[in-house]
Design a protein around this motif. Structure first.
Motif, PDB file in Angstrom:
ATOM      1  N   VAL A  78      -2.854  -1.029 -11.172  1.00 44.26           N
ATOM      2  CA  VAL A  78      -3.169  -1.971 -10.090  1.00 44.26           C
ATOM      3  C   VAL A  78      -3.955  -3.162 -10.626  1.00 44.26           C
ATOM      4  O   VAL A  78      -3.667  -4.325 -10.295  1.00 44.26           O
TER       5      VAL A  78
ATOM      6  N   LEU B 187      -3.551   3.699  -4.310  1.00 46.86           N
ATOM      7  CA  LEU B 187      -2.955   3.166  -3.090  1.00 46.86           C
ATOM      8  C   LEU B 187      -2.578   4.310  -2.151  1.00 46.86           C
ATOM      9  O   LEU B 187      -2.447   5.457  -2.566  1.00 46.86           O
TER      10      LEU B 187
ATOM     11  N   ASN C  67       0.806  -1.214   0.000  1.00 47.34           N
ATOM     12  CA  ASN C  67       0.000   0.000   0.000  1.00 47.34           C
ATOM     13  C   ASN C  67       0.842   1.268   0.000  1.00 47.34           C
ATOM     14  O   ASN C  67       0.299   2.349  -0.246  1.00 47.34           O
TER      15      ASN C  67
END
Length: 444
Positions: free
Chosen positions: A430, A396, A389
């Motif tokens: 992502v 994120l 993260n």
């Protein structure tokens, strides 16, 4: 359709999903609670605290006006703060435009830069703090081995009975002095490859010559998740007595034969609680982190050597447990960074990436090994998710921190348009990484 034959598979599938949901829910709850509580301390109001996405299964509103809910898709979670348009903390410009200064201060987008930065950073930080306390607690509960070769309960082996007894202090094995437990374990690499060896021991003040097992027999101590040994249903406590018909007496011989296999199938004869079982394993090419950094590719079946007897343990001090916990977190972080680096360079396989499928399988494997192993796995995964993260990719947490760093340097926030474009690009990255990890789990 053979419904009866299908039931065990269905049961295993349900067990895997249940273990995955428990593991991920704990980690997500810790991460999102970090965002929530630091946001609350910073004067930012949370509208929703959610474990999971999608349709809401259960919810409750607390006295502060925050809705706590569990949603149907257990692949993460979020905290939706006041002024957010969505779970990714997109700005609700229309709502913010109607607020007075006091109300805007209670939103994520109207709070001071320090409050926003602390709230975002708190998620990964709480993952690390959680893992630190879990590692330290498990080490204190489990204890650490005392550096003395004092015999505890002897592990069942096919060559028993031995004359070695519980409580004996080992002075030497085949003439090799063993002043410490480390000496006893390191002697395994040089001692004769025999199932039974000569020991000199101190027994209640008397020095005796007795027979005992090899310090490192071909005994399975643990079975790695997603390994050839686990796929073949090997169990801790199994003793491999022969490979391709060739008898072996030490773990060293097992390791050498597996390394020389070049990935070819091995026929194993296994002693299990007095019964003999025949298993077929295919060693897998595995990238292993080295103590000094980097990786080494070797063929492995996924077994660690078991202890021939229980080692005497002691409870570490709080300082020692904290030091070992911090060292474990650093080891996970270093291995993660090096793994990504060497994958990008193409020096190790991308099969080291795991999607939710791989994490689910690992969760089920650890749950089947026991509570200690499952909790330890949760702590390791919590570090990995906290680290992930922090990647500087929107949406994120690391991506948000990059926006805040830009605001701190330029004295003004990034434009809403730029944020939307970068968020879209980051989300695409992502999802691409997620799809690639899923592909590797299905094909490796």
């Amino acid at each position: 359709m053979d419904l009866i034959g299908f039931l065990p598979s269905f049961g295993n599938f349900f067990y895997t999903i249940a273990a995955f949901v428990v593991v991920l829910s704990v980690i997500v709850a810790v991460h999102e609670y970090g965002h929530y509580i630091v946001g609350r301390w910073s004067g930012i109001h949370a509208d929703v605290f959610s474990i999971g996405f999608g349709p809401v299964l259960a919810s409750r509103k607390d006295r502060r006006g925050t809705v706590w809910q569990i949603a149907a898709i257990p692949l993460g979670g979020y905290v939706k703060f006041a002024g957010d348009a969505d779970a990714a903390s997109g700005k609700d410009a229309d709502a913010l435009s109607t607020m007075n200064d006091s109300a805007r201060r209670r939103t994520m987008h109207g709070a001071p830069l320090w409050a926003r930065s602390a709230t975002v950073a708190a998620g990964p930080l709480f993952n690390f703090i959680f893992s630190f306390f879990v590692f330290a607690a498990l080490m204190m509960v489990q204890g650490v081995a005392v550096d003395e070769p004092i015999v505890g309960e002897i592990t069942p082996l096919p060559a028993q009975p031995f004359e070695l007894q519980q409580g004996d202090r080992i002075l030497a094995v085949e003439g090799v002095e063993t002043a410490t437990l480390g000496d006893f374990l390191s002697a395994a690499e040089t001692l004769p490859a025999q199932a039974e060896l000569n020991y000199r021991v101190d027994r209640d003040g008397r020095v005796l010559q007795v027979t005992g097992p090899h310090p490192q027999p071909p005994l399975a101590g643990s079975v790695a998740m997603q390994s050839a040994a686990r796929e073949a249903r090997m169990q801790p406590g199994d003793v491999i007595t022969a490979i391709d018909g060739t008898p072996i007496a030490t773990f060293r011989e097992l390791r050498e034969l597996v390394a020389d296999s070049a990935g070819g199938a091995l026929e194993l004869t296994v002693w299990r609680n007095g019964d003999v079982v025949d298993l077929t394993l295919v060693p897998r090419s595995t990238d292993l982190p080295l103590p000094d950094g980097g990786f080494e590719t070797r063929y492995l079946i996924g077994l660690t050597s078991g202890a021939v007897f229980e080692y005497a343990t002691q409870t570490p001090s709080v300082v020692d447990a904290a030091t070992m916990a911090a060292t474990q977190i650093w080891r996970v972080l270093r291995t993660s960074v090096e793994g990504l680096y060497y994958m990008v360079l193409g020096q190790i396989s991308t099969c080291n990436l795991s999607s939710p499928i791989g994490i689910a399988e690992a969760s089920a494997a650890m749950a089947s090994d026991g509570v200690f192993e499952l909790v330890w796995f949760i702590a390791i995964l919590s570090v990995a998710i906290g680290f992930l993260n922090l990647f500087p990719i929107p949406p994120l947490d690391g991506g948000h921190l990059v926006f805040y760093a830009y605001e701190a340097v330029m004295r003004r926030p990034a434009s809403d348009r730029a944020v939307r474009v970068l968020m879209a690009i980051g989300l695409s990255l992502v999802l691409t990484l997620f799809a690639f990890a899923l592909f590797t789990d299905l094909t490796c």
